[in-house]
Design a protein around this motif. Structure first.
Motif, PDB file in Angstrom:
ATOM      1  N   SER A  25       8.021   0.319  -6.268  1.00 64.37           N
ATOM      2  CA  SER A  25       7.475   0.386  -4.918  1.00 64.37           C
ATOM      3  C   SER A  25       6.572   1.594  -4.789  1.00 64.37           C
ATOM      4  O   SER A  25       6.692   2.561  -5.539  1.00 64.37           O
ATOM      5  CB  SER A  25       8.597   0.438  -3.881  1.00 64.37           C
ATOM      6  OG  SER A  25       9.386   1.598  -4.065  1.00 64.37           O
ATOM      7  N   ASN A  27       2.533   2.906  -2.672  1.00 64.45           N
ATOM      8  CA  ASN A  27       1.344   2.518  -1.910  1.00 64.45           C
ATOM      9  C   ASN A  27       0.166   2.272  -2.834  1.00 64.45           C
ATOM     10  O   ASN A  27      -0.213   3.140  -3.616  1.00 64.45           O
ATOM     11  CB  ASN A  27       0.976   3.609  -0.899  1.00 64.45           C
ATOM     12  CG  ASN A  27       2.009   3.737   0.198  1.00 64.45           C
ATOM     13  OD1 ASN A  27       2.557   2.748   0.663  1.00 64.45           O
ATOM     14  ND2 ASN A  27       2.290   4.958   0.590  1.00 64.45           N
ATOM     15  N   SER A  28      -0.403   1.074  -2.749  1.00 66.16           N
ATOM     16  CA  SER A  28      -1.672   0.726  -3.411  1.00 66.16           C
ATOM     17  C   SER A  28      -1.690   1.113  -4.887  1.00 66.16           C
ATOM     18  O   SER A  28      -2.502   1.921  -5.323  1.00 66.16           O
ATOM     19  CB  SER A  28      -2.837   1.409  -2.691  1.00 66.16           C
ATOM     20  OG  SER A  28      -2.879   1.006  -1.346  1.00 66.16           O
TER      21      SER A  28
END
Length: 121
Positions: A25, A27-28
């Protein structure tokens, strides 16, 4: 930054099976390779198996024919199906991924916290 969450370890009798999961997991990010390593007490960490983004796999000779790695790219999750487990498979199993910010061209390696697999003989 990528976080890895492993699950599925435990105690099993020799000849039994276990399935490990590792979810990434963050971001981006884009993942290149995912894999599993293990470390038994007194030993160095060793490669178990890896899988690339296009599904190419690599296995240590000691687990060929017994372990299967698979990957769900949509869920950023890698699995390790372990069959016919042996006492010598006892170790802490670590998930590792090579990943980086999407479009950056940079790749970094990230490790999970490890999950214990114990095979009783």
């Amino acid at each position: 930054q990528v976080q890895l969450m492993e699950s599925g370890g435990g105690l099993v009798q020799a000849g039994g099976s276990l399935r490990l999961s590792c979810a990434a997991s963050g971001n981006s990010f884009s993942i290149a390779t995912m894999g599993w390593y293990r470390q038994a007490p007194g030993n160095q960490r060793e490669l178990v198996t890896t899988i690339t983004s296009d599904g190419t796999t690599n296995y240590a000779d000691s687990v060929k024919g017994r372990f299967t790695i698979s990957r769900d790219n949509a869920e950023n999750t890698v699995y390790l199906q372990m069959r016919n487990l042996k006492h010598e498979d006892t170790a802490v199993y670590y998930c590792k991924t090579i990943a980086g910010p999407t479009g950056s061209g940079y790749l970094y390696q990230y490790w999970g916290q490890g999950t214990q697999v114990t095979v009783s003989s």
